[in-house]
Design a protein around this motif. Structure first.
Motif, short mmCIF file in Angstrom:
data_model
loop_
_atom_site.label_atom_id
_atom_site.label_comp_id
_atom_site.label_asym_id
_atom_site.label_seq_id
_atom_site.Cartn_x
_atom_site.Cartn_y
_atom_site.Cartn_z
N GLY A 83 14.22 38.96 2.73
CA GLY A 83 13.41 38.05 1.92
C GLY A 83 14.17 36.82 1.53
N LEU A 84 13.73 36.22 0.46
CA LEU A 84 14.32 34.97 -0.04
C LEU A 84 15.17 35.25 -1.27
CD1 LEU A 84 14.41 31.84 0.05
CD2 LEU A 84 12.38 31.89 -1.44
N GLN A 116 18.34 33.27 -3.93
CA GLN A 116 19.09 32.08 -4.28
C GLN A 116 20.57 32.31 -4.03
OE1 GLN A 116 18.06 31.10 -8.35
NE2 GLN A 116 16.37 29.82 -7.67
N THR A 173 21.96 32.91 5.80
CA THR A 173 20.59 32.88 6.28
C THR A 173 20.53 33.21 7.77
OG1 THR A 173 19.88 31.25 4.63
CG2 THR A 173 18.58 31.38 6.67
N GLN A 211 14.12 38.98 8.15
CA GLN A 211 14.60 37.65 7.81
C GLN A 211 15.23 37.63 6.42
OE1 GLN A 211 14.43 34.58 9.66
NE2 GLN A 211 15.77 33.88 7.99
N THR A 235 16.75 34.71 3.87
CA THR A 235 16.87 33.28 3.65
C THR A 235 17.51 33.06 2.29
OG1 THR A 235 14.89 32.84 4.97
CG2 THR A 235 15.66 31.09 3.51
N VAL A 236 18.59 32.30 2.27
CA VAL A 236 19.31 32.03 1.02
C VAL A 236 19.22 30.54 0.74
CG1 VAL A 236 21.48 32.23 -0.22
CG2 VAL A 236 20.89 33.92 1.55
N SER A 237 18.65 30.21 -0.41
CA SER A 237 18.49 28.81 -0.79
C SER A 237 19.64 28.37 -1.68
CB SER A 237 17.16 28.62 -1.51
OG SER A 237 17.13 29.38 -2.69
#
Length: 123
Positions: free
Chosen positions: A10-11, A13, A90, A118, A120-122
């Motif tokens: 997932g997503l 930070q 990511t 997936q 994803t690292v913001s």
């Protein structure tokens, strides 16, 4: 046909955490070592971590001190705990199983693969 089902992507930070799980449909889990690999867009699939049935393990230098691989043999499940995530983490993460008592850091040594999840690292 052996199937590996991944979950937990997932997503997140930067600085956050995620835990990936891998549940293989293996009759004899004790005969298999497990590994995690990842593939970012435009890059080759690379080694992240691997673990033998008895718990011997290795992690890539790029994630050492941040990622931990483990397995629960009773639950027939493998895990990848990812802490202190960075944007460069990511990628699509793949679980793999190898018919051997020894783990390997070489993706060509693995017999079975999951579909990928997936991460994803913001920033």
């Amino acid at each position: 046909q052996v199937q590996l089902v991944e979950s937990g992507g997932g997503l997140a930070q930067a600085g956050g955490s995620l835990r990936l799980s891998c549940a293989p449909s293996l009759r004899t889990f004790s005969a298999y070592a497990m590994g995690w690999f990842r593939q970012a867009p435009g890059k080759e699939r690379e080694f992240v971590a691997a673990i033998s049935y008895r718990g011997a393990n290795a992690v890539a230098d790029s994630v050492k001190g941040r990622f931990t691989i483990s397995r629960d043999n009773a639950k027939v499940t493998g895990y990848l705990q990812m802490n202190s995530l960075k944007p460069e983490d990511t990628a699509v993460y793949y679980c793999a199983a190898r018919f051997s008592q020894f783990y390997s850091t070489n993706r060509n040594d693995y017999n079975y693969w999951g579909q990928g999840t997936q991460v994803t690292v913001s920033s």
